[in-house]
Design an enzyme around this catalytic site. Structure first.
Site, PDB file in Angstrom:
ATOM      1  N   ARG A 149      37.320  43.938  50.316  1.00  0.00           N
ATOM      2  CA  ARG A 149      36.049  43.853  51.043  1.00  0.00           C
ATOM      3  C   ARG A 149      35.485  42.611  51.218  1.00  0.00           C
ATOM      4  O   ARG A 149      34.993  42.130  52.216  1.00  0.00           O
ATOM      5  CB  ARG A 149      35.373  45.064  50.692  1.00  0.00           C
ATOM      6  N   ASP A 190      37.954  43.552  41.199  1.00  0.00           N
ATOM      7  CA  ASP A 190      38.969  44.347  41.733  1.00  0.00           C
ATOM      8  C   ASP A 190      38.465  45.049  43.060  1.00  0.00           C
ATOM      9  O   ASP A 190      39.369  45.395  43.677  1.00  0.00           O
ATOM     10  CB  ASP A 190      39.560  45.483  40.794  1.00  0.00           C
ATOM     11  N   ASP A 227      49.654  44.650  48.549  1.00  0.00           N
ATOM     12  CA  ASP A 227      48.356  44.820  48.834  1.00  0.00           C
ATOM     13  C   ASP A 227      47.914  44.074  50.224  1.00  0.00           C
ATOM     14  O   ASP A 227      46.739  43.855  50.540  1.00  0.00           O
ATOM     15  CB  ASP A 227      47.155  44.353  47.669  1.00  0.00           C
ATOM     16  N   GLU A 277      38.050  43.314  45.658  1.00  0.00           N
ATOM     17  CA  GLU A 277      38.144  41.773  46.272  1.00  0.00           C
ATOM     18  C   GLU A 277      38.314  42.100  47.793  1.00  0.00           C
ATOM     19  O   GLU A 277      38.133  40.973  48.521  1.00  0.00           O
ATOM     20  CB  GLU A 277      39.004  41.065  45.720  1.00  0.00           C
ATOM     21  N   ASP A 322      47.450  41.663  43.677  1.00  0.00           N
ATOM     22  CA  ASP A 322      46.237  41.864  43.308  1.00  0.00           C
ATOM     23  C   ASP A 322      46.078  42.181  41.830  1.00  0.00           C
ATOM     24  O   ASP A 322      46.676  43.386  41.344  1.00  0.00           O
ATOM     25  CB  ASP A 322      45.567  42.851  43.990  1.00  0.00           C
ATOM     26  N   LYS A 369      43.464  45.356  36.359  1.00  0.00           N
ATOM     27  CA  LYS A 369      43.951  46.539  36.770  1.00  0.00           C
ATOM     28  C   LYS A 369      44.899  47.022  35.467  1.00  0.00           C
ATOM     29  O   LYS A 369      45.514  46.237  34.806  1.00  0.00           O
ATOM     30  CB  LYS A 369      44.908  46.863  38.031  1.00  0.00           C
TER      31      LYS A 369
END
Length: 502
Positions: free
Chosen positions: A350, A346, A287, A348, A269, A276
């Site tokens: 969910r 970020d 992740d 993502e 991620d 990030k």
């Protein structure tokens, strides 16, 4: 792999004997008995050994013509299964390069509990986890001459004859659990260039074939035909296509419950265009900790032949940066049919969970629905690295999971799902937005987002394991995998067997 056996008495003395001891009112009596057997003054033992967690004190004894080592291993005052696991894991980890070929664990003392199954299972689990070597891709390996060949190590569990059946079952269970956890360690610790969505799919296929549960993999074309639009949107920035992994385990008899599990499978991620900071981005290889937990539970449940009909779903993708990446402000679709305004790329996890949750509800109609995800930094800011967040719309489900947390030491703390938070996700241009835009209550609003995609399922739990899927420990110099969720969910399912609280 180490070999374990049950022994009712210490006839053939092992080269080294581990005696686990808890801080209890009878500890002095146990130490006095050990002093009598070894010829060491009890005052010396009491001064040097307090039975604190992970404390090790070595005694040397002579038996006939043979000398042997006796390791007193402290378990602390409040002995939980996780403490026993960690004590034995630490013991082996520090000594695995020079372990004796014959090792014993003695429960032949009054300090041990009446039911030895829990201590035995935890001890076996910890011993095997202590063997783990995180250096998967190191080119310079330790010399064989300085490392014990662990396949030659035999461990005898010494206890009274009446406990033989329980202990043999506990040994088998401890081994089965540890072997799956070790595989999960490898998955989560692997770097993203060695672990893609296809890697997760291959792991599931291999495990399903080996342990007798079915696995179906949807490639990108299959995902498009299913209409998993949120998963496809997250994947747009990656050169590696997504996979959608569907696992099913059926018990031999009538199942106690049908349980649907969904795990977030983001194999790396970057944050997408909402990129990030670089300082800790290397940990984003983990992740997919929620996906790993679901895959581990599916495998272990099949190995243990648990009486549940399980469905495990993993939407797997990278979240990368590319000219094709979704942008903040874009509106995307979903399997459910709702439109989603992407405020933060970020957020993502969910998105892909939304597709996975809805798919499980519509296709399998489970009695219980649970998802696990390394979802929010907000959860870490709330609990640190000591617990995850638990959200549920069902009090009995939440209570049973909380009881399993206490039993296993894999901790979650329940947070609210009040409808007051729904307004944080109101979008002007779509049905819902994926991020509130506020720095407050981030874990809660993420859970409220997921709730919109469970089709009003009455027994749903969401576990935000962002701070506990990997952790600092003595077993690695950086954060490494914990396999959090595997023991927890197995313990939760055990509580359902007789339909009474755990």
């Amino acid at each position: 792999m180490m070999q374990f056996s049950f022994c009712s008495q210490i006839v053939t003395s092992p080269e080294a004997l581990i005696i686990p001891i808890a801080q209890q009112p009878d500890t002095d009596a146990v130490l006095s008995r050990i002093a009598d057997q070894t010829g060491v003054a009890v005052e010396f033992i009491k001064n040097d050994f307090k039975a604190e967690l992970k404390e090790v004190h070595i005694l040397y004894a002579k038996e006939g013509q043979k000398s042997k080592r006796i390791f007193l291993l402290g378990l602390g005052e409040k002995v939980r299964s996780i403490d026993i696991i960690n004590a034995f894991r630490s013991f082996i980890f520090k000594r695995k390069s020079n372990l004796p070929v014959h090792l014993g664990i003695s429960f032949l003392h009054q300090n041990a509990p009446k039911n030895l199954a829990e201590w035995t299972e935890a001890a076996v689990n910890g011993l095997l986890l202590g063997m783990y070597d995180i250096g998967l891709y190191k080119t310079e390996k330790k010399e064989k001459s300085t490392t014990t060949d662990l396949s030659t190590v035999s461990i005898g569990i010494f206890a009274e004859k009446q406990f033989e059946k329980n202990i043999e079952a506990a040994i088998a269970r401890g081994k089965a659990t540890a072997e799956t956890q070790l595989e999960i360690f490898d998955l989560v610790n692997a770097p993203a260039n060695k672990k893609t969505p296809q890697t997760l799919a291959e792991w599931a296929l291999h495990s399903g074939k080996k342990y007798g549960y079915s696995v179906k993999i949807f490639d990108k074309e299959g995902i498009e035909s299913l209409g998993l639009h949120a998963l496809l949107a997250v994947n747009r920035g990656s050169e590696t296509p997504p996979t959608f992994i569907v696992m099913e385990y059926k018990p031999e008899g009538e199942p106690v419950k049908k349980i649907g599990l969904v795990g977030k499978g983001v194999t790396f991620d970057t944050g997408g265009l909402s990129i990030k900071p670089s300082s800790n981005m290397h940990y984003m290889k983990s992740d997919m900790g929620g996906a790993a937990a679901v895959m581990g539970v599916m495998e272990l449940a099949a190995k243990l032949k648990m009486p549940f009909h399980l469905f495990g779903v993993v939407p797997a993708t990278e979240n990368s940066v590319d000219a094709m990446s979704i942008r903040p402000g874009d509106v995307i679709g979903s399997y459910h049919g709702k439109t989603i305004e992407v405020i933060d790329t970020d957020a993502e996890g969910r998105l892909i969970l939304a597709d996975g949750l809805c798919y499980v509800v519509r296709h399998f109609e489970p009695d219980i629905l649970i998802d696990l995800a390394t979802l929010t930094g907000s959860c870490i800011r709330t609990f640190g690295y000591y617990a995850g967040g638990l959200f549920s719309n069902n009090d009995d489900l939440a209570t049973r999971i909380s009881d399993a947390c206490e039993k296993t030491g894999e901790r979650l703390w329940r947070l609210p799902l009040w409808d007051d938070y729904k307004k944080e996700l109101k979008s002007d241009v779509a049905d819902i937005k994926n991020f509130s835009g506020s720095p407050a209550a981030g874990a809660i609003t993420a859970a409220k987002f997921l709730e919109e995609f469970i089709e009003t399922h009455p027994a749903w739990a969401h576990m935000d394991i962002a701070g506990v899927a990997v952790s600092d420990s003595e077993f690695s110099s950086q954060k490494s995998a914990t396999a959090f969720g595997v023991r927890l969910l197995i313990a939760y399912m055990e509580s359902l067997k007789d339909n009474t609280p755990s």
